[in-house]
Design a protein around this motif. Structure first.
Motif, PDB file in Angstrom:
ATOM      1  N   ALA A 126      30.495  63.713  58.959  1.00 40.41           N
ATOM      2  CA  ALA A 126      29.733  62.680  58.256  1.00 40.41           C
ATOM      3  C   ALA A 126      28.429  63.239  57.695  1.00 40.41           C
ATOM      4  O   ALA A 126      27.821  64.141  58.272  1.00 40.41           O
ATOM      5  CB  ALA A 126      29.433  61.516  59.189  1.00 40.41           C
ATOM      6  N   ILE A 127      28.001  62.699  56.563  1.00 44.21           N
ATOM      7  CA  ILE A 127      26.669  62.966  56.010  1.00 44.21           C
ATOM      8  C   ILE A 127      25.789  61.804  56.442  1.00 44.21           C
ATOM      9  O   ILE A 127      26.057  60.646  56.112  1.00 44.21           O
ATOM     10  CB  ILE A 127      26.710  63.065  54.479  1.00 44.21           C
ATOM     11  N   ILE A 128      24.742  62.102  57.201  1.00 46.91           N
ATOM     12  CA  ILE A 128      23.928  61.041  57.802  1.00 46.91           C
ATOM     13  C   ILE A 128      22.467  61.197  57.373  1.00 46.91           C
ATOM     14  O   ILE A 128      21.895  62.282  57.496  1.00 46.91           O
ATOM     15  CB  ILE A 128      24.012  61.081  59.343  1.00 46.91           C
ATOM     16  N   GLN A 129      21.910  60.129  56.850  1.00 49.82           N
ATOM     17  CA  GLN A 129      20.479  60.105  56.545  1.00 49.82           C
ATOM     18  C   GLN A 129      19.845  58.924  57.272  1.00 49.82           C
ATOM     19  O   GLN A 129      20.376  57.821  57.274  1.00 49.82           O
ATOM     20  CB  GLN A 129      20.203  59.975  55.053  1.00 49.82           C
ATOM     21  N   HIS A 130      18.717  59.183  57.893  1.00 48.19           N
ATOM     22  CA  HIS A 130      17.936  58.111  58.521  1.00 48.19           C
ATOM     23  C   HIS A 130      16.619  57.979  57.765  1.00 48.19           C
ATOM     24  O   HIS A 130      15.960  58.991  57.482  1.00 48.19           O
ATOM     25  CB  HIS A 130      17.655  58.441  59.987  1.00 48.19           C
ATOM     26  N   PHE A 131      16.237  56.755  57.423  1.00 49.67           N
ATOM     27  CA  PHE A 131      14.941  56.534  56.790  1.00 49.67           C
ATOM     28  C   PHE A 131      14.051  55.718  57.724  1.00 49.67           C
ATOM     29  O   PHE A 131      14.434  54.634  58.174  1.00 49.67           O
ATOM     30  CB  PHE A 131      15.074  55.805  55.451  1.00 49.67           C
ATOM     31  N   VAL A 132      12.854  56.261  58.006  1.00 52.97           N
ATOM     32  CA  VAL A 132      11.888  55.615  58.891  1.00 52.97           C
ATOM     33  C   VAL A 132      10.857  54.903  58.018  1.00 52.97           C
ATOM     34  O   VAL A 132      10.093  55.559  57.304  1.00 52.97           O
ATOM     35  CB  VAL A 132      11.193  56.639  59.810  1.00 52.97           C
ATOM     36  N   HIS A 133      10.818  53.594  58.067  1.00 53.26           N
ATOM     37  CA  HIS A 133       9.964  52.818  57.167  1.00 53.26           C
ATOM     38  C   HIS A 133       8.513  52.745  57.624  1.00 53.26           C
ATOM     39  O   HIS A 133       7.658  52.284  56.864  1.00 53.26           O
ATOM     40  CB  HIS A 133      10.512  51.394  57.037  1.00 53.26           C
ATOM     41  N   ILE A 134       8.227  53.137  58.840  1.00 52.27           N
ATOM     42  CA  ILE A 134       6.875  52.996  59.397  1.00 52.27           C
ATOM     43  C   ILE A 134       6.297  54.377  59.714  1.00 52.27           C
ATOM     44  O   ILE A 134       7.017  55.380  59.662  1.00 52.27           O
ATOM     45  CB  ILE A 134       6.894  52.083  60.641  1.00 52.27           C
ATOM     46  N   PRO A 135       5.008  54.473  60.024  1.00 52.68           N
ATOM     47  CA  PRO A 135       4.399  55.793  60.250  1.00 52.68           C
ATOM     48  C   PRO A 135       5.022  56.535  61.429  1.00 52.68           C
ATOM     49  O   PRO A 135       5.543  55.934  62.359  1.00 52.68           O
ATOM     50  CB  PRO A 135       2.930  55.456  60.554  1.00 52.68           C
ATOM     51  N   TRP A 136       4.925  57.866  61.363  1.00 55.09           N
ATOM     52  CA  TRP A 136       5.323  58.713  62.488  1.00 55.09           C
ATOM     53  C   TRP A 136       4.056  59.315  63.087  1.00 55.09           C
ATOM     54  O   TRP A 136       3.358  60.076  62.435  1.00 55.09           O
ATOM     55  CB  TRP A 136       6.272  59.823  62.044  1.00 55.09           C
ATOM     56  N   PRO A 137       3.718  58.960  64.326  1.00 52.66           N
ATOM     57  CA  PRO A 137       2.444  59.426  64.910  1.00 52.66           C
ATOM     58  C   PRO A 137       2.493  60.884  65.360  1.00 52.66           C
ATOM     59  O   PRO A 137       3.517  61.557  65.265  1.00 52.66           O
ATOM     60  CB  PRO A 137       2.242  58.479  66.093  1.00 52.66           C
ATOM     61  N   THR A 138       1.373  61.341  65.877  1.00 49.16           N
ATOM     62  CA  THR A 138       1.253  62.735  66.316  1.00 49.16           C
ATOM     63  C   THR A 138       2.089  62.985  67.571  1.00 49.16           C
ATOM     64  O   THR A 138       2.424  62.051  68.306  1.00 49.16           O
ATOM     65  CB  THR A 138      -0.210  63.065  66.635  1.00 49.16           C
ATOM     66  N   PRO A 139       2.411  64.260  67.839  1.00 50.43           N
ATOM     67  CA  PRO A 139       3.197  64.581  69.044  1.00 50.43           C
ATOM     68  C   PRO A 139       2.550  64.071  70.321  1.00 50.43           C
ATOM     69  O   PRO A 139       3.230  63.563  71.223  1.00 50.43           O
ATOM     70  CB  PRO A 139       3.266  66.111  69.036  1.00 50.43           C
ATOM     71  N   GLN A 140       1.227  64.181  70.414  1.00 48.76           N
ATOM     72  CA  GLN A 140       0.534  63.773  71.634  1.00 48.76           C
ATOM     73  C   GLN A 140       0.675  62.278  71.876  1.00 48.76           C
ATOM     74  O   GLN A 140       0.851  61.835  73.018  1.00 48.76           O
ATOM     75  CB  GLN A 140      -0.950  64.161  71.549  1.00 48.76           C
ATOM     76  N   TYR A 141       0.612  61.489  70.808  1.00 43.25           N
ATOM     77  CA  TYR A 141       0.683  60.033  70.991  1.00 43.25           C
ATOM     78  C   TYR A 141       2.059  59.598  71.480  1.00 43.25           C
ATOM     79  O   TYR A 141       2.185  58.630  72.233  1.00 43.25           O
ATOM     80  CB  TYR A 141       0.316  59.314  69.689  1.00 43.25           C
ATOM     81  N   TRP A 142       3.104  60.319  71.073  1.00 40.65           N
ATOM     82  CA  TRP A 142       4.445  59.986  71.558  1.00 40.65           C
ATOM     83  C   TRP A 142       4.552  60.117  73.073  1.00 40.65           C
ATOM     84  O   TRP A 142       5.430  59.524  73.702  1.00 40.65           O
ATOM     85  CB  TRP A 142       5.496  60.885  70.898  1.00 40.65           C
TER      86      TRP A 142
END
Length: 343
Positions: A126-142
Motif C-alpha cells: 500500500a501507498i500510505i500518506q498521513h496528514f497531521v492538521h495540527i502542530p507537531w511539538p518539540t521532542p522534549q514536550y512529547w
C-alpha cells in the motif's frame, strides 16, 4: 472511511449497513464505517484525542501540575484509542483487499496516528500518506506522555510513506522527534527518516482556503442580509474575533488585552465594541465546558466594570453561521487572532 460517533450515526448504520453511497457536493462516494461502541468512542475521542493529544500538540498543559497519566488515561489508551485505531485499520484493509490495483490510503490527523503502521503490517504494498492538521511539538514536550504511548504514536505514523504537516517548523520538530526520542537515522536535507529498511518522507503541505468559494460567499445575498443587521448596531470602532471555544484559541487573553485598552483609553467608552462570535466546541469534554464558563465569566466582569447605559464593551454571541461570520470579517476595524500556538 469514517467512525460512527453518536446514536444518530449508529441508527443510520443499523438501517443501511456499514457501507453505503453517501452524497457529496458534486456526485457521491462509497462510505465505509468502523463501529466502535459508545464507551470505546468516548475513551478514544473525549479522553485521549481531546484533551490529551490536542493539549500536548498545542502546548496547553500546565506542566507543573498536568497531565496526570493515571489508570483512567492508560485504560482509555488501551480500550479506546488503540482499539478504535485497530477497528479503522481493519476496515481499511478489508476494503483495500477488494480493490483491483495497489491501494492508496490517506489518513488524517491526531485521532488516527496508529493506523498507518497497522495497515502497513497487513498491506505491504500500500501507498500510505498521513496528514497531521495540527502542530507537531518539540521532542522534549512529547515526553509528558509515557514512552509506550509516544513511541506507538511515532512508529504508527512511520508506517506511512509520507507524513504531511502544515508548516516547515512542524516538519523539523517531527524529524527531531524521530532522531532524539526514537534514535532513528534522519536526513535533514531530504527531510526523511530511515525506519525498518524503508524511507519515510516528511513534507509541509499548508492548507489553503477555497478562495473562489469564499469570494462568492462574501458577495452572497445571505451575507448582505447579515451586513444590514450589523449596520443597525455597529459602533464607531468594531473589534471582531471568530473562533471555536477551544482553550488553544486564547480567547480570554484577548478580552484581557481589550480590558487594558479600555482602562488606558477612557475616551473610547461608548465608541468601541468587541464582538466575539464564538462557536461552541467539544462540549462533551469537561475542560471545554469549563472554558466556555470562564469565557462567559470574563465577559460579564468586563461589561459590569466598564459598561454604561446602552453600551456593552463586549458583545458575546455563541452560535454557528458562516454568513454572519463573513459579514463580521467584511466590516471589522480590528480582527483578533491570538491563538496559543497555531491559527
Amino acid at each position: 472511511m469514517a467512525c460512527a460517533r453518536n446514536d444518530a450515526e449508529r441508527a443510520l448504520i443499523e438501517e443501511r449497513g456499514t457501507t453505503w453511497q453517501a452524497p457529496l457536493i458534486r456526485g457521491e462516494t462509497r462510505l465505509h464505517y468502523a463501529t466502535p461502541t459508545p464507551e470505546q468512542y468516548e475513551q478514544y475521542y473525549s479522553v485521549i484525542s481531546n484533551p490529551v493529544l490536542w493539549f500536548v500538540q498545542h502546548y496547553l498543559w500546565d506542566l507543573a501540575h498536568q497531565p496526570v497519566i493515571n489508570g483512567r488515561i492508560h485504560r482509555a489508551w488501551k480500550n479506546g484509542y488503540l482499539e478504535v485505531n485497530k477497528q479503522v485499520a481493519r476496515k481499511v484493509v478489508e476494503v483495500a483487499r477488494g480493490l483491483p490495483g495497489r491501494p492508496l490510503v490517506m489518513v488524517h490527523d491526531y485521532q488516527l496516528y496508529l493506523v498507518p503502521k497497522l495497515v502497513r503490517e497487513q498491506l505491504h504494498g500500500a501507498i500510505i500518506q498521513h496528514f497531521v492538521h495540527i502542530p507537531w511539538p518539540t521532542p522534549q514536550y512529547w515526553k509528558v506522555l509515557p514512552r509506550e504511548m509516544r513511541d506507538a504514536i511515532l512508529f504508527g505514523l512511520l508506517g506511512s510513506d509520507i507524513v504531511g504537516f502544515q508548516t516547515s517548523l512542524d516538519v523539523r520538530n517531527f524529524l527531531m522527534t524521530c532522531e532524539e526520542n526514537a534514535g532513528l537515522a534522519v536526513d535533514e536535507r531530504e527531510k526523511a527518516v530511515l525506519v525498518d529498511g524503508r524511507v519515510v518522507y516528511a513534507r509541509a503541505y499548508p492548507i489553503s482556503i477555497d478562495v473562489a468559494g469564499t469570494t462568492r460567499l462574501s458577495y452572497s445575498h445571505g451575507v448582505m442580509v447579515e451586513e444590514r443587521k450589523l449596520r443597525d448596531w455597529r459602533p464607531q470602532h468594531l473589534i471582531v474575533r471568530i473562533d471555536r471555544t477551544d482553550p488553544s484559541k486564547n480567547i480570554i487573553r484577548g478580552f484581557l488585552a481589550y480590558e487594558k485598552l479600555l482602562a488606558h483609553h477612557p475616551e473610547l467608552k461608548g465608541r468601541v465594541q468587541f464582538w466575539a462570535f464564538l462557536q461552541p466546541s467539544r462540549q462533551d469534554v469537561a475542560v471545554y465546558r469549563n472554558y466556555v464558563r470562564k469565557v462567559r465569566q470574563t465577559v460579564l466582569r468586563i461589561n459590569a466594570q466598564y459598561g454604561a447605559q446602552g453600551w456593552q464593551p463586549i458583545r458575546l454571541e455563541l452560535g454557528e453561521s458562516v454568513r454572519k461570520a463573513m459579514a463580521a470579517m467584511r466590516n471589522f476595524d480590528a480582527l483578533v487572532v491570538n491563538s496559543v500556538y497555531d491559527g
